[in-house]
Design a protein around this motif. Structure first.
Motif, PDB file in Angstrom:
ATOM      1  N   SER A  55       0.148 -28.599  16.621  1.00 53.74           N
ATOM      2  CA  SER A  55       1.159 -27.862  15.863  1.00 53.74           C
ATOM      3  C   SER A  55       2.575 -28.297  16.253  1.00 53.74           C
ATOM      4  CB  SER A  55       0.984 -26.351  16.055  1.00 53.74           C
ATOM      5  OG  SER A  55       1.499 -25.951  17.301  1.00 53.74           O
ATOM      6  N   PHE A  56       2.703 -29.058  17.336  1.00 49.65           N
ATOM      7  CA  PHE A  56       4.023 -29.554  17.745  1.00 49.65           C
ATOM      8  C   PHE A  56       4.248 -31.017  17.370  1.00 49.65           C
ATOM      9  CE2 PHE A  56       3.757 -25.768  20.279  1.00 49.65           C
ATOM     10  CZ  PHE A  56       5.055 -25.303  20.301  1.00 49.65           C
ATOM     11  N   ALA A 108       7.247 -31.494  14.957  1.00 47.38           N
ATOM     12  CA  ALA A 108       8.527 -31.309  15.646  1.00 47.38           C
ATOM     13  C   ALA A 108       8.859 -32.541  16.479  1.00 47.38           C
ATOM     14  CB  ALA A 108       8.475 -30.073  16.529  1.00 47.38           C
ATOM     15  N   LYS A 137      16.660 -28.921  20.921  1.00 46.78           N
ATOM     16  CA  LYS A 137      15.400 -28.662  20.197  1.00 46.78           C
ATOM     17  C   LYS A 137      14.191 -29.021  21.055  1.00 46.78           C
ATOM     18  CE  LYS A 137      17.135 -29.235  15.495  1.00 46.78           C
ATOM     19  NZ  LYS A 137      17.299 -30.186  14.373  1.00 46.78           N
ATOM     20  N   ASP A 151      13.642 -26.293  23.473  1.00 43.40           N
ATOM     21  CA  ASP A 151      13.044 -25.106  22.823  1.00 43.40           C
ATOM     22  C   ASP A 151      11.564 -25.329  22.561  1.00 43.40           C
ATOM     23  OD1 ASP A 151      15.465 -23.917  22.818  1.00 43.40           O
ATOM     24  OD2 ASP A 151      15.885 -24.200  20.671  1.00 43.40           O
ATOM     25  N   ASN A 152      11.248 -26.488  22.012  1.00 44.64           N
ATOM     26  CA  ASN A 152       9.845 -26.785  21.704  1.00 44.64           C
ATOM     27  C   ASN A 152       9.005 -26.799  22.978  1.00 44.64           C
ATOM     28  OD1 ASN A 152      10.706 -29.072  18.995  1.00 44.64           O
ATOM     29  ND2 ASN A 152      10.132 -26.924  18.912  1.00 44.64           N
ATOM     30  N   SER A 157       8.341 -23.248  24.149  1.00 44.49           N
ATOM     31  CA  SER A 157       7.359 -22.598  23.305  1.00 44.49           C
ATOM     32  C   SER A 157       5.955 -23.180  23.522  1.00 44.49           C
ATOM     33  CB  SER A 157       7.849 -22.730  21.857  1.00 44.49           C
ATOM     34  OG  SER A 157       6.822 -22.645  20.955  1.00 44.49           O
TER      35      SER A 157
HETATM   36  C1  LIG Z   1      10.720 -26.889  17.581  1.00 41.05           C
HETATM   37  O1  LIG Z   1      12.070 -26.517  17.762  1.00 41.05           O
HETATM   38  C2  LIG Z   1      12.823 -26.423  16.564  1.00 41.05           C
HETATM   39  C3  LIG Z   1      14.266 -26.143  16.918  1.00 41.05           C
HETATM   40  O2  LIG Z   1      14.400 -25.115  17.850  1.00 41.05           O
HETATM   41  C4  LIG Z   1      12.258 -25.318  15.687  1.00 41.05           C
HETATM   42  O3  LIG Z   1      12.946 -25.216  14.473  1.00 41.05           O
HETATM   43  C5  LIG Z   1      10.787 -25.635  15.419  1.00 41.05           C
HETATM   44  O4  LIG Z   1      10.199 -24.575  14.694  1.00 41.05           O
HETATM   45  C6  LIG Z   1      10.037 -25.840  16.727  1.00 41.05           C
HETATM   46  N1  LIG Z   1       8.687 -26.260  16.403  1.00 41.05           N
HETATM   47  C7  LIG Z   1       7.626 -25.547  16.772  1.00 41.05           C
HETATM   48  C8  LIG Z   1       6.284 -26.071  16.360  1.00 41.05           C
HETATM   49  O5  LIG Z   1       7.715 -24.529  17.449  1.00 41.05           O
END
Ligand SMILES: *[C@@H]1O[C@H](CO)[C@@H](O)[C@H](O)[C@H]1NC(C)=O
Length: 198
Positions: free
Chosen positions: A87-88, A91, A139, A142-143, A146
Motif C-alpha cells: 500500500s506504500f 507513495a 512526505k 510521514d510515510n 505511518s
Molecule cells: C504518504 O505521505 C503522503 C504525504 O504526507 C500522503 O499524502 C500519502 O497518503 C502517504 N501514503 C500512504 C500510503 O500513507
C-alpha cells in the motif's frame, strides 16, 4: 520407579522459558524426554513402560499442534505485512519520480553552452528544486511513520498470537505430561478409554 527418575522427569517437564519458545526449541525438549524415556536404564527403572508408548504420541501431537499454530501466526503476519508494504508502493514511486525530476532540472543546467547561462539556470531553478526536495523529505518521513506504525500493530498481533499458542500448548502438554509421569509410577494405571478419542 525410583525417586531419582521421577525427579529427572519432573525437572524436564518444568523447563520454563521467559520468551515464547520456537517450535524448534519445543521439539528439542520433546526429543530429550523421548531419549531419556527410551534409554534401557530408565526403562528398567519404570513400573509401567506402556505409559511411554501410550503418552508419547499424544505429547507429540501437542508439539505438532504448537508448530502448526505458531506457523499460522507467522503466515498471517507475513500476509498482513505484504499488504501494508504494497500500500506504500505508490507513495514511494511518486516520491522517487518527484526527486528525479527536481534533480534533473538542475543537472540539465550543465548542458548550457556558456558559463553565464549555466549560472543563470542553477540560480533560478535552485530554490524551487530545493523546496521540492524538502517536501519529498517531509512526505517520506510521514510515510515512514505511518508504515512503521502499521507494522508495529501487526507485530503486536503476531506476538499475542504466539503467546496464546504457547499457553495452549503449555496447558495441554503439561496435563498430558503429568498424566504420563503419574502413569509411569503406577503399575495399575487405568488408561483413558480410547473410545471417546475416536
Ligand atoms: C504518504 O505521505 C503522503 C504525504 O504526507 C500522503 O499524502 C500519502 O497518503 C502517504 N501514503 C500512504 C500510503 O500513507
Amino acid at each position: 520407579m525410583s525417586f531419582k527418575a521421577v525427579l529427572v522427569l519432573l525437572a524436564i517437564g518444568a523447563v520454563f522459558v521467559a520468551a515464547v519458545p520456537t517450535p524448534v526449541e519445543i521439539e528439542g525438549e520433546f526429543s530429550l524426554v523421548q531419549l531419556l524415556l527410551g534409554s534401557p536404564a530408565m526403562r528398567s527403572d519404570l513400573f509401567n513402560v506402556e505409559c511411554v508408548d501410550y503418552y508419547s504420541p499424544l505429547l507429540k501431537g501437542h508439539v505438532d499442534k504448537y508448530n502448526e499454530d505458531f506457523t499460522t501466526c507467522k503466515d498471517t503476519y507475513d500476509g498482513a505485512f505484504a499488504l501494508i508494504d504494497s500500500s506504500f508502493q505508490y507513495a514511494r514511486d511518486s516520491l522517487a519520480g518527484s526527486v528525479r525530476n527536481s534533480c534533473l532540472s538542475l543537472l540539465t543546467c550543465d548542458g548550457r553552452n556558456s558559463n553565464s547561462d549555466a549560472f543563470d539556470c542553477l540560480a533560478s531553478r535552485g530554490p524551487l528544486a530545493s523546496k521540492e526536495l524538502e517536501q519529498a523529505s517531509y512526505k517520506a518521513s510521514d510515510n515512514q511513520t505511518s508504515l512503521l506504525g502499521q507494522v508495529s500493530e501487526i507485530a503486536d498481533t503476531l506476538s499475542k498470537c504466539q503467546i496464546e499458542a504457547y499457553r495452549t500448548y503449555n496447558t495441554n502438554h503439561g496435563e498430558c505430561y503429568a498424566d504420563m509421569v503419574a502413569c509411569l509410577g503406577d503399575p495399575n494405571w487405568e488408561f483413558p478409554s480410547t473410545s471417546y478419542l475416536l
